[in-house]
Design a protein around this motif. Sequence first.
Motif, PDB file in Angstrom:
ATOM      1  N   LYS A  62      19.532 -45.405  -9.905  1.00  0.00           N
ATOM      2  CA  LYS A  62      19.866 -44.501 -11.008  1.00  0.00           C
ATOM      3  C   LYS A  62      20.627 -43.308 -10.448  1.00  0.00           C
ATOM      4  N   ALA A  63      21.641 -42.820 -11.215  1.00  0.00           N
ATOM      5  CA  ALA A  63      22.427 -41.662 -10.793  1.00  0.00           C
ATOM      6  C   ALA A  63      22.644 -40.735 -11.974  1.00  0.00           C
ATOM      7  N   THR A  64      22.492 -39.440 -11.755  1.00  0.00           N
ATOM      8  CA  THR A  64      22.726 -38.428 -12.791  1.00  0.00           C
ATOM      9  C   THR A  64      23.609 -37.324 -12.200  1.00  0.00           C
ATOM     10  N   TYR A  65      24.243 -36.575 -13.117  1.00  0.00           N
ATOM     11  CA  TYR A  65      25.146 -35.497 -12.694  1.00  0.00           C
ATOM     12  C   TYR A  65      24.831 -34.250 -13.505  1.00  0.00           C
ATOM     13  N   ASP A  66      24.669 -33.114 -12.804  1.00  0.00           N
ATOM     14  CA  ASP A  66      24.419 -31.816 -13.439  1.00  0.00           C
ATOM     15  C   ASP A  66      25.728 -31.031 -13.396  1.00  0.00           C
ATOM     16  N   ALA A  67      26.349 -30.843 -14.555  1.00  0.00           N
ATOM     17  CA  ALA A  67      27.654 -30.191 -14.609  1.00  0.00           C
ATOM     18  C   ALA A  67      27.570 -28.719 -14.235  1.00  0.00           C
ATOM     19  N   GLU A  68      26.452 -28.066 -14.520  1.00  0.00           N
ATOM     20  CA  GLU A  68      26.338 -26.638 -14.227  1.00  0.00           C
ATOM     21  C   GLU A  68      26.306 -26.376 -12.723  1.00  0.00           C
ATOM     22  N   THR A  69      25.597 -27.188 -11.984  1.00  0.00           N
ATOM     23  CA  THR A  69      25.497 -27.005 -10.537  1.00  0.00           C
ATOM     24  C   THR A  69      26.437 -27.909  -9.761  1.00  0.00           C
TER      25      THR A  69
END
Length: 630
Positions: A62-69
Amino acid sequence: MLTPRFDISQDQNNLKIVIKAPCARVSDTELYIEDTEFKFYSKPYYLRLNLPGKVVENGREKATYDAETGTFTVLVPKECPGEHFEGLDLLTKLLAPKGMRSASGAGVEVLGTGTDDAEEEEEEEIDWQVEQVPWWENQTQSEMQPGMKYGFANRRSGVFSKLQEELQDVVDVREPDRLTHAECHEARMAAELEQFDPDHYLADLYEDDAIQELLRYQPPWVQELYKLKTCSKVSGSDSSTNQPEEEVLVFSEEEKEQLLRLPKREYLLDGKTLPVVCFSLVDILFAYAYNYRTTEGEDNVESSWTICKLSATLSWLESFSSLHESVLSSCRRSLSFPLYRSWDLTMAVLQDTKDIIAAGRRRVLRCLLHIHRLLSADENKYILNDLYITDYCVWVQAAGDKVFSSMAQALSDIHLSKADMKLELEELEHAARLVQEEEDTQVIDTMANLSLQESEAQDRCETTGLEAPVAEMVQISLTSKVDNSTEKVSSSKEILDQENLSSQTEDDSDDTDTSSESDSSSETDSDVDEEVTKGDKASAQRPQVLATSETPPDKELKSDHGCGTVDASSSCKNGKEDKDQEHLWLEVPDVNNRYRIVEEERCSDTTDRSLLFSQETSSKKQLITELQKT
């Protein structure tokens, strides 16, 4: 391509890889998971990790991305759930390319990769107590290249000849590229002996308040080693995992940044080179431990100088032939160069070195990274990072734990004495003790003399019935003022003779006028008293005990004082009780500079420094009356 910052953690089933890529193009992100490799690509970032265990792509990733950081978080499943992946915090090792798993030539092997326990068991056992002969001493002079080799594993040469002007103050050895190791060793020993200062050593031996404070300080690796031993007992001695070490020793963000900037290398060390690398590592860690303890963890502007000066590896490009020689060199230099030169402090630092190595490669790596930061900030000594520290930081991550456990055991078996330093420490301390004992004896004799004088003064006090200070003042007065007393006696005699002559003349001239004769006699007596009193007042300007001479008014007259009664007649010459015999009257100043006249069991105070009694004051009643007038 840019290598992004990343961090890895694990649980029973997955690896958690956090990648910081704030400028990444998320739509073009690619992930690759196969066997022990993990690859991440998102323009302009590229990350390739060589994992210590196998991972698998089975749909649970699983992979996620945090746009703020700008952070990617990737969960990678383990092929064998429950398996512990060792060394995930050693980031430089993870970034290294997948290397060879076998030796590429006779006598050359890849040591300390830490990826296969079976290979670690097959590593050559190092005999630390047997003196190793460096490879260059086995070669003939014709086979040797001009100058000695130095740097990590003695892989460098000719560096200082090319950068001679820039590297003048980096090392103590002059023209290292033209000297042999034997010549360099002799020059180093001579410099240490010349630099040793006996006065400095003895001063730190006897004035050791600051040193005692440093000895009470506990560096962080003491607590870390205690926790590691506790965890080892809890998990069992046969545990093959290093999970407790990873939990106790956690790298900071700054240290992780350093690990990412280190080069990705793999070192091929043969059986003769590996001990030389370990010996120099002990030498460097000793210098670091000294600086850390003496600054109590707070570096100063001299920290980089201290580390380089105490390490013969960094200051003289030395290569040691045995572990004992390495430890001996470090201890000698700690007694010759730094601010604090104490044997007890040296032994404490040696124990710190043993604790650092016993704590394992993570603690050793943290110390090396600290040294790397200190030398990087120095104006000239940064070159030593390129020669030694950077390579050590990379090699330590790949070295097997067995190397450090074996090194710690060998260090624990080394015991040095002051005689081993060859600096005559025992002779210096013995001479200092003799001098100290002589000084103590002189002090004791002086105190004994003073005590004897006080005892004699007390005896005089008990004999004369006066207090000790009064007796001393009487003694001084009787000794220094005897001439003055004699003059006063003579003066009094002349005045009394003139008075008697005048009285007889008046008796012959006028026998009928008795009242007139009595008045004249009284007037004469008054004038005599005035003259004598004036004379005494004139001599009273000196604040001291006075002694005046008078005819004793009564043979049984005694002087009474607070500390006893003194027989006034005892001062008469030859013990005679003749009324015409003279004796000394003592006038003793009190704390208010008043004078006490002690006579006939009465005391009279007067600010006048002299009080004389006329010749006719012979009865007790007249004496008491005259004392009361004063």
